[in-house]
Design a protein around this motif. Structure first.
Motif, PDB file in Angstrom:
ATOM      1  N   ARG A 229       0.537  -1.625  -0.009  1.00 16.59           N
ATOM      2  CA  ARG A 229      -0.081   0.164  -0.470  1.00 16.59           C
ATOM      3  C   ARG A 229       1.223   1.353   0.336  1.00 16.59           C
ATOM      4  O   ARG A 229       0.633   1.946  -0.137  1.00 16.59           O
ATOM      5  CB  ARG A 229      -0.729  -0.164   1.316  1.00 16.59           C
ATOM      6  N   TYR A 230       2.190   0.953  -0.607  1.00 15.58           N
ATOM      7  CA  TYR A 230       2.927   2.341  -1.139  1.00 15.58           C
ATOM      8  C   TYR A 230       3.008   3.163   0.591  1.00 15.58           C
ATOM      9  O   TYR A 230       3.087   4.033   0.665  1.00 15.58           O
ATOM     10  CB  TYR A 230       2.567   3.299  -1.509  1.00 15.58           C
ATOM     11  N   ASP A 231       3.019   2.206   2.340  1.00 17.96           N
ATOM     12  CA  ASP A 231       3.134   3.237   3.236  1.00 17.96           C
ATOM     13  C   ASP A 231       3.855   3.561   4.083  1.00 17.96           C
ATOM     14  O   ASP A 231       4.024   1.858   4.620  1.00 17.96           O
ATOM     15  CB  ASP A 231       1.330   2.946   3.690  1.00 17.96           C
ATOM     16  N   LEU A 232       4.762   4.370   4.864  1.00 18.62           N
ATOM     17  CA  LEU A 232       5.773   3.020   6.045  1.00 18.62           C
ATOM     18  C   LEU A 232       4.532   2.886   7.482  1.00 18.62           C
ATOM     19  O   LEU A 232       4.938   1.257   7.585  1.00 18.62           O
ATOM     20  CB  LEU A 232       6.257   4.685   6.633  1.00 18.62           C
ATOM     21  N   SER A 233       3.387   3.596   7.592  1.00 28.87           N
ATOM     22  CA  SER A 233       2.692   2.382   8.496  1.00 28.87           C
ATOM     23  C   SER A 233       2.389   1.328   8.543  1.00 28.87           C
ATOM     24  O   SER A 233       1.967   0.741   9.796  1.00 28.87           O
ATOM     25  CB  SER A 233       2.143   3.610   9.408  1.00 28.87           C
TER      26      SER A 233
END
Length: 370
Positions: A229-233
């Motif tokens: 989802r291209y997200d750090l978290s």
């Protein structure tokens, strides 16, 4: 695990990246004509000013801007306000060379769309993953707090952590709005759940953190070949935790807030008032107003328990409100538990309650609510 706070560490080999690309759609009218980082806050500054002021306070000399939506306006603001010779440089990523050579901002091609915070880092990889940097400090442009990152960096390095995350204890009912975290008795991360439906901890990720640069590079390279989802978290931190990486926590003991909705924006302003404010004006950057006046109790005709600039033109009644420069309150008008942004005005005899008046807006009929 030792605290690491007694270790003296410089910041020259830390790459500070400032995530400032979101549209801020949950902020309603506040972001209709401007990027979210430029939303005013506290009567005297903007949201983005906090992270930049913290970086400067911490001894950082450069911050890499990861912008996207309406970025020309944001770049203009940062260059005119925060570009401080010999003290702080705002690096503009792929636009940096063109802008500094004198090219018109409006002529720059917009950056390609980014689907998340991790993709923003990948899009700027050439400015992050170089031999110059040992760690990456990830900051956000919509967080309100006063902080020195140096003790956190010292802790990060003394524990040899792959990642160190800031965390804070909050009321249990609000945990589901954030990334929930938990730690073992030695301070190592054991749980990380983004916006949990059923929270099991009252600790949340403050969303600023320090990555070992080589570890972050490795995980971004690995994850970009998967369905993510291209997200750090949502991707990077959970993948690191699952792989057994050493992830340390560092407590944020003072006030910190993520301003994500109109309601939180309004409530955050009201919490600046009263005998025990969440943050005092002298701890906020001053980019909009050189000085705020705090009226406590009854501070003369028409003002009570409010923050306001010295140029306020008030001919009515103001209670428990935050007013910005250039505001005018008309004859017999009343403003209660509200925020009036720069140049806003309330007409004679009009009542504004629990509301937000936009920049330059004139309210001519009674208003209650946002």
């Amino acid at each position: 695990m030792t605290s690491g706070e007694d270790v003296v560490t410089g910041m020259d080999d830390v790459r500070a990246v400032l995530l400032a690309g979101g549209r801020g759609e949950r902020m309603g009218r506040l972001t209709g004509q401007r990027p979210k980082p430029l939303v005013p806050f506290g009567g005297q500054c903007h949201l983005i000013d906090f992270s930049i002021a913290n970086a400067l306070h911490s001894g950082l000399t450069e911050v890499l801007l990861l912008s996207h939506f309406n970025e020309h306006r944001l770049i203009d603001y940062l260059r005119s306000t925060w570009e401080l010779p010999d003290r702080l440089h705002i690096h503009l990523g792929p636009h940096d060379r063109d802008v500094r050579s004198g090219r018109d901002l409006a002529a720059l091609a917009p950056r390609p769309p980014e689907r998340g915070t991790a993709e923003a880092l990948l899009a700027n990889a050439e400015f992050i993953f170089t031999d110059r940097y040992r760690d990456v400090l990830v900051l956000h442009a919509d967080h309100v707090y006063h902080y020195d990152y140096r003790p956190m960096l010292a802790h990060h390095r003394s524990t040899a952590a792959a990642l160190t995350i800031g965390y804070q204890e909050i009321l249990p009912e609000y945990v589901k709005l954030f990334g929930m975290v938990d730690f073992d008795s030695d301070g190592w991360l054991t749980t990380f759940v983004e916006k949990p439906a059923e929270p099991t901890s009252n600790l949340v990720f403050s969303a600023f953190c320090l990555f070992d640069q080589s570890v972050l590079d490795r995980y971004l390279s690995k994850l970009r070949t998967t369905d993510w989802r291209y997200d750090l978290s949502r991707d990077v931190i959970p993948a690191m935790l699952a792989a057994g990486e050493r992830i340390a926590g560092y407590p944020v003991r003072d006030y910190w807030e993520d301003i994500g909705t109109v309601d939180r924006y309004h409530r955050a302003h009201l919490r600046l008032l009263g005998p025990e404010p969440t943050m005092r004006p002298e701890r906020m950057p001053r980019t909009l107003a050189p000085e705020l006046v705090r009226s406590t109790g009854s501070a003369g005709p028409g003002l009570r328990d409010s923050l306001h600039p010295t140029d306020l033109r008030n001919e009515g009644s103001v209670e428990e409100s935050v007013l910005y420069p250039g505001v005018r309150i008309g004859v017999g008008a009343t403003v209660r538990r509200s925020v009036v942004l720069p140049g806003g005005s309330v007409a004679d005899g009009v009542s504004v309650t629990d509301s937000i008046v936009l920049d330059g807006e004139r309210v001519e009929t009674d208003r209650s609510g946002y």
